[in-house]
Design a protein around this motif. Structure first.
Motif, PDB file in Angstrom:
ATOM      1  N   ARG A   1     -19.657   3.400  38.495  1.00 12.12           N
ATOM      2  CA  ARG A   1     -19.136   3.303  37.126  1.00 12.12           C
ATOM      3  C   ARG A   1     -18.467   1.952  36.878  1.00 12.12           C
ATOM      4  NH1 ARG A   1     -15.579   7.072  37.494  1.00 12.12           N
ATOM      5  NH2 ARG A   1     -13.810   5.679  37.855  1.00 12.12           N
ATOM      6  N   GLU A   2     -17.576   1.554  37.777  1.00  9.62           N
ATOM      7  CA  GLU A   2     -16.861   0.292  37.607  1.00  9.62           C
ATOM      8  C   GLU A   2     -17.690  -0.897  38.092  1.00  9.62           C
ATOM      9  OE1 GLU A   2     -13.956   0.256  36.024  1.00  9.62           O
ATOM     10  OE2 GLU A   2     -14.126   2.425  35.845  1.00  9.62           O
TER      11      GLU A   2
ATOM     12  N   LYS B   1     -26.061  -0.411  34.230  1.00  4.63           N
ATOM     13  CA  LYS B   1     -24.706  -0.201  33.712  1.00  4.63           C
ATOM     14  C   LYS B   1     -24.721   0.885  32.640  1.00  4.63           C
ATOM     15  CE  LYS B   1     -23.134  -2.782  30.396  1.00  4.63           C
ATOM     16  NZ  LYS B   1     -22.636  -1.864  29.321  1.00  4.63           N
ATOM     17  N   HIS B   2     -25.694   0.801  31.746  1.00  9.60           N
ATOM     18  CA  HIS B   2     -25.783   1.768  30.655  1.00  9.60           C
ATOM     19  C   HIS B   2     -26.089   3.163  31.166  1.00  9.60           C
ATOM     20  CE1 HIS B   2     -27.857   3.935  27.347  1.00  9.60           C
ATOM     21  NE2 HIS B   2     -26.961   3.327  26.582  1.00  9.60           N
TER      22      HIS B   2
ATOM     23  N   TRP C   1     -20.461  -2.209  35.741  1.00  7.08           N
ATOM     24  CA  TRP C   1     -19.856  -2.877  34.585  1.00  7.08           C
ATOM     25  C   TRP C   1     -19.466  -4.309  34.945  1.00  7.08           C
ATOM     26  CZ3 TRP C   1     -15.412  -5.276  32.906  1.00  7.08           C
ATOM     27  CH2 TRP C   1     -15.242  -5.377  31.524  1.00  7.08           C
ATOM     28  N   TRP C   2     -18.830  -4.476  36.100  1.00 12.26           N
ATOM     29  CA  TRP C   2     -18.417  -5.816  36.521  1.00 12.26           C
ATOM     30  C   TRP C   2     -19.620  -6.697  36.856  1.00 12.26           C
ATOM     31  CZ3 TRP C   2     -14.242  -8.124  35.353  1.00 12.26           C
ATOM     32  CH2 TRP C   2     -13.058  -7.401  35.146  1.00 12.26           C
TER      33      TRP C   2
ATOM     34  N   LYS D   1     -22.473  -6.630  35.411  1.00 15.66           N
ATOM     35  CA  LYS D   1     -23.022  -7.076  34.128  1.00 15.66           C
ATOM     36  C   LYS D   1     -22.161  -8.184  33.518  1.00 15.66           C
ATOM     37  CE  LYS D   1     -25.034  -7.478  30.207  1.00 15.66           C
ATOM     38  NZ  LYS D   1     -26.229  -8.341  30.116  1.00 15.66           N
ATOM     39  N   GLN D   2     -20.834  -8.055  33.605  1.00 10.54           N
ATOM     40  CA  GLN D   2     -19.965  -9.082  33.029  1.00 10.54           C
ATOM     41  C   GLN D   2     -20.194 -10.437  33.703  1.00 10.54           C
ATOM     42  OE1 GLN D   2     -18.297  -7.975  30.293  1.00 10.54           O
ATOM     43  NE2 GLN D   2     -19.372  -6.120  30.931  1.00 10.54           N
TER      44      GLN D   2
END
Length: 440
Positions: free
Chosen positions: A351-352, A340-341, A355-356, A358-359
């Motif tokens: 990109r998206e 993600k980083h 992030w999701w 990781k959440q």
């Protein structure tokens, strides 16, 4: 099956001054360059093709074939770029190679450059490894002073120049076209393909981008011959490679062996697991971007075809070993944090999506969410895989999908337990009481 080590690139790593030109010369250093300069460039390319040397950077594409795919000479510049931007979690073979034996890479660059008609080559190094950067710079200086680089190399009229370039530290620059953009002074992001680097690469000129270990293997092929190289490894995965064992093994380190060796054999050479009472739980055959393997895969030959047939990738041969004390959810969550980083943000799926991922993984690791989140993870992975601009997105999905495949019950256990059921201190290399005394 091969079961012995083949110290070739690592032959004299334990020499007190292994990195110097003096040491390298004592071990037939630059004799391969002498031989290559007496050959036709096409003959060098053919020898590398006949050796079936496959790229050691992860993808395994035949090196000689990659060179032959370059646009034909037109009188303009042609470039060789060595990808030394090693930065994936667990991958640690090129850095020690350049640190202990930089001249084998420089000789490989010189031979490879001559073969493809390149007079100015670049080594793109990860900027954080300043000690390696300095060592490479010094080795290049030594090579110039000895006449192995420069104008009229060895009195042959051939010009060979090398620039060592330090990047700013971005994992995405390990992707060859992002590397080229960074080398040109732009933000490192993957390019649209085609055109491929072989047609329009660095400065829009024909370019071959190759891994450190791939290029470092070329001098041996030229000096010792094709049959010597093909006599190691398997029929389709010839030669040798550096296998990096880390994690829960008694003696982690670099093990140079023929392709086709198994983890069971390598573990025996590494002294076995750190605690013989703790069984191996999962491991990565090619770094954190490759699908996980388990104990049932201990006897899979570590070559490109066998590992692929078993459901993973040989990658960079970064063998991260985890015993039964490790929480697979926590390990995958940490890897996902990295991807993600390091996503460059150029394409939406990566990109998206990262992030999701990781959440959701973060929630699951804390025992929050529901079992439906597992299907959501797999759905997001499916929408990233094959749809992102480069392989970073694909790599981010691999540990997630494979860990759910093999350890779905462990994910569910986090939900029923209300958090991670593992003692995180148990998976560290220090016992809990030792850790507490250090942090007290």
């Amino acid at each position: 099956m091969a079961s012995t080590l083949t110290p070739i690139l690592s032959k004299f790593w334990d020499d007190p001054r292994s990195w110097t030109l003096e040491t390298y010369a004592r071990h037939d250093g630059y004799k391969a360059l002498d031989k290559a300069l007496g050959m036709a460039p096409a003959a060098i390319i053919q020898a590398v093709k006949d050796s079936s040397l496959r790229g050691r950077g992860g993808a395994g594409f035949p090196t000689g074939m990659k060179w032959s795919f370059m646009a034909p000479p037109d009188g303009g510049a042609r470039y060789l770029v060595v990808n030394a931007d090693e930065s994936e979690p667990g991958t640690c073979k090129d850095i020690p190679l350049m640190m202990a034996n930089p001249h084998v890479l420089i000789e490989g660059v010189a031979i490879s450059s001559f073969a493809i008609g390149c007079e100015h080559a670049f080594i793109y190094l990860r900027g954080e490894v300043v000690h390696v950067y300095r060592r490479l710079l010094r080795a290049v200086e030594e090579a110039y002073a000895a006449g192995h680089l420069g104008d009229d190399v060895h009195g042959t009229g051939v010009n060979l120049h090398i620039t060592v370039h330090a990047g700013a530290g971005a994992y995405i620059c390990g992707e060859e076209t992002a590397l080229l953009d960074s080398l040109e002074g732009r933000r490192g992001q993957p390019r649209s393909k085609p055109p491929f680097p072989g047609a329009q690469g660095l400065y829009a000129r024909p370019t071959s981008v190759n891994n450190v270990e791939s290029i470092a293997s070329v001098p041996g092929i030229i000096l010792e011959g094709v049959d010597w190289f093909t006599g190691m490894g398997t029929e389709k995965s010839t030669g040798f490679g550096i296998f990096s064992l880390s994690g829960h093994v008694r003696n982690p380190g670099q093990f140079e062996a023929p392709l086709g060796i198994t983890l069971r054999e390598l573990l025996e050479m590494a002294g076995g697991m750190r605690d013989p009472d703790k069984a191996i739980k999962f491991w990565t055959p090619g770094g954190s971007s490759t699908p996980l393997f388990t104990a049932e895969h201990l006897d899979v030959p570590l070559d490109f075809e066998s590992v692929g047939a078993a459901g993973s990738m040989l990658g960079t041969r970064a063998l991260q070993i985890f015993d039964e004390t490790t929480c697979v959810v926590r390990a995958v969550d940490r890897w996902t944090d990295f991807y993600k980083h390091e996503s460059c943000g150029k394409c939406t799926p990566c990109r998206e999506g990262t992030w999701w991922l990781k959440q959701i993984l973060g929630r699951l690791e804390q025992g929050e969410g529901s079992e439906e989140d597992l299907d959501k993870l797999l759905d997001i992975c499916d929408n990233i895989l094959g749809r992102s601009f480069c392989a970073l997105g694909d790599g981010a999905t691999s540990p997630i999908t494979s860990s759910i495949q093999y350890f779905r019950d462990e994910y569910v256990a986090h939900l029923t337990h209300g958090g991670c059921p593992f003692d995180r201190h148990a998976s560290t290399l220090f016992a809990k009481d030792e850790k507490e005394s250090v942090t007290a």
